[in-house]
Design a protein around this motif. Sequence first.
Motif, short mmCIF file in Angstrom:
data_model
loop_
_atom_site.label_atom_id
_atom_site.label_comp_id
_atom_site.label_asym_id
_atom_site.label_seq_id
_atom_site.Cartn_x
_atom_site.Cartn_y
_atom_site.Cartn_z
N SER A 118 0.83 -1.21 0.00
CA SER A 118 0.00 0.00 0.00
C SER A 118 0.86 1.25 0.00
O SER A 118 0.54 2.23 -0.69
CB SER A 118 -0.92 0.01 1.22
N ALA A 119 1.94 1.24 0.78
CA ALA A 119 2.84 2.40 0.85
C ALA A 119 3.40 2.74 -0.51
O ALA A 119 3.46 3.91 -0.90
CB ALA A 119 3.96 2.14 1.86
N LEU A 120 3.81 1.73 -1.27
CA LEU A 120 4.35 1.97 -2.62
C LEU A 120 3.24 2.38 -3.58
O LEU A 120 3.41 3.30 -4.38
CB LEU A 120 5.08 0.73 -3.13
N THR A 121 2.08 1.76 -3.47
CA THR A 121 0.95 2.06 -4.35
C THR A 121 0.56 3.53 -4.27
O THR A 121 0.36 4.18 -5.30
CB THR A 121 -0.27 1.18 -4.01
N VAL A 122 0.45 4.07 -3.06
CA VAL A 122 -0.03 5.45 -2.91
C VAL A 122 0.95 6.49 -3.43
O VAL A 122 0.57 7.62 -3.70
CB VAL A 122 -0.43 5.79 -1.45
N THR A 123 2.22 6.12 -3.62
CA THR A 123 3.21 7.08 -4.12
C THR A 123 2.99 7.44 -5.58
O THR A 123 3.42 8.49 -6.03
CB THR A 123 4.65 6.54 -3.99
N GLY A 124 2.36 6.52 -6.33
CA GLY A 124 2.22 6.71 -7.77
C GLY A 124 3.46 6.28 -8.53
O GLY A 124 3.57 6.46 -9.73
N ILE A 125 4.42 5.69 -7.81
CA ILE A 125 5.67 5.23 -8.40
C ILE A 125 5.56 3.71 -8.56
O ILE A 125 5.07 3.02 -7.69
CB ILE A 125 6.86 5.60 -7.49
N SER A 126 6.07 3.21 -9.68
CA SER A 126 5.88 1.79 -9.95
C SER A 126 7.03 0.89 -9.49
O SER A 126 6.85 -0.32 -9.40
CB SER A 126 5.64 1.58 -11.45
N SER A 127 8.20 1.45 -9.22
CA SER A 127 9.31 0.58 -8.86
C SER A 127 10.04 1.07 -7.62
O SER A 127 10.11 2.27 -7.34
CB SER A 127 10.30 0.44 -10.02
N LEU A 128 10.61 0.12 -6.92
CA LEU A 128 11.40 0.43 -5.74
C LEU A 128 12.62 1.27 -6.10
O LEU A 128 12.96 2.23 -5.39
CB LEU A 128 11.82 -0.88 -5.05
N GLU A 129 13.27 0.93 -7.20
CA GLU A 129 14.46 1.68 -7.62
C GLU A 129 14.13 3.15 -7.85
O GLU A 129 14.88 4.04 -7.44
CB GLU A 129 15.06 1.08 -8.91
N GLU A 130 13.00 3.42 -8.49
CA GLU A 130 12.59 4.80 -8.75
C GLU A 130 12.28 5.52 -7.44
O GLU A 130 12.62 6.69 -7.27
CB GLU A 130 11.37 4.81 -9.68
N LEU A 131 11.64 4.83 -6.50
CA LEU A 131 11.33 5.42 -5.20
C LEU A 131 12.61 5.85 -4.48
O LEU A 131 12.71 6.97 -3.98
CB LEU A 131 10.54 4.44 -4.33
N LEU A 132 13.59 4.94 -4.44
CA LEU A 132 14.86 5.26 -3.79
C LEU A 132 15.54 6.45 -4.48
O LEU A 132 16.08 7.34 -3.81
CB LEU A 132 15.79 4.04 -3.80
N ASP A 133 15.48 6.48 -5.81
CA ASP A 133 16.09 7.57 -6.57
C ASP A 133 15.42 8.91 -6.27
O ASP A 133 16.10 9.90 -6.02
CB ASP A 133 16.01 7.25 -8.07
N ILE A 134 14.09 8.93 -6.25
CA ILE A 134 13.35 10.17 -5.98
C ILE A 134 13.67 10.70 -4.58
O ILE A 134 13.80 11.91 -4.38
CB ILE A 134 11.83 9.95 -6.16
N LEU A 135 13.83 9.80 -3.63
CA LEU A 135 14.13 10.22 -2.25
C LEU A 135 15.62 10.45 -2.02
O LEU A 135 16.02 10.86 -0.93
CB LEU A 135 13.60 9.18 -1.27
N GLY A 136 16.45 10.16 -3.03
CA GLY A 136 17.89 10.38 -2.90
C GLY A 136 18.58 9.37 -2.00
O GLY A 136 19.63 9.65 -1.43
N ILE A 137 17.99 8.18 -1.87
CA ILE A 137 18.59 7.12 -1.05
C ILE A 137 19.54 6.31 -1.93
O ILE A 137 19.12 5.70 -2.91
CB ILE A 137 17.51 6.22 -0.42
N LYS A 138 20.79 6.34 -1.57
CA LYS A 138 21.81 5.61 -2.34
C LYS A 138 21.87 4.16 -1.86
O LYS A 138 21.69 3.88 -0.67
CB LYS A 138 23.17 6.28 -2.18
N VAL A 139 22.12 3.26 -2.77
CA VAL A 139 22.18 1.83 -2.44
C VAL A 139 23.63 1.42 -2.26
O VAL A 139 24.45 1.58 -3.16
CB VAL A 139 21.51 0.98 -3.55
N SER A 140 23.94 0.88 -1.07
CA SER A 140 25.28 0.36 -0.83
C SER A 140 25.18 -1.10 -0.36
O SER A 140 25.92 -1.53 0.51
CB SER A 140 26.04 1.22 0.19
N VAL A 141 24.26 -1.82 -0.99
CA VAL A 141 24.04 -3.24 -0.69
C VAL A 141 24.52 -4.04 -1.89
O VAL A 141 24.11 -3.78 -3.02
CB VAL A 141 22.54 -3.53 -0.44
N SER A 142 25.40 -5.02 -1.64
CA SER A 142 25.86 -5.86 -2.75
C SER A 142 24.71 -6.74 -3.22
O SER A 142 23.84 -7.12 -2.44
CB SER A 142 27.05 -6.72 -2.31
N ASP A 143 24.68 -7.04 -4.49
CA ASP A 143 23.64 -7.88 -5.11
C ASP A 143 22.24 -7.30 -4.94
O ASP A 143 21.26 -8.04 -4.85
CB ASP A 143 23.67 -9.31 -4.55
#
Length: 189
Positions: A118-143
Amino acid sequence: MTAVAAGLDLAASPKRCTGYSVIEVKNGCAFLTKMKCLGADESIINEVLKDRVYVIAIDAPLVKEPRMREVDRLMIRQGLKVFPPNFSWMRKLSARGWLIAEKLRSLGIEVIETHPRSALTVTGISSLEELLDILGIKVSVSDFSRKILHKDLCDSVVAAVVAYCYIRGCYDVVEADDGSIYLLKKFRD
């Protein structure tokens, strides 16, 4: 100071993967630093303590007595598909979620309830990667690309984003007298 937000996609059974993710904020920058499966309640509590989590968003009904709540009805009225705590398999999840939440609260950790889908649905964003990008959250997790294919890990990241937004004020909440479910703000129509 480092602020740490975590997300937990709780499994009803400790024998199944409980997704756990961490977002750390250092010097104004946010990083997704951890994604892993946990099992037993003790391992969950210990991991949260080890990571010095400030706030954790848990994907489970956090209610002492599993019953249909008004907050669940509000979510359903908004078209958000939640399973009420009194459904057969949800009773076990609710009981486990309540015990873990109470233990974490007793240790001084702020605990909020969320529903990642539900949290992702209400954002209007379709992917987790896009959500992280919009919020400026950098990924430092391998794989990372491989790990997000695992539903429990993906949901735990969304839950961690909800906790992060709770700290930053970019969240929304569905509230009733019997509970609050934290979601994300709408970013796109």
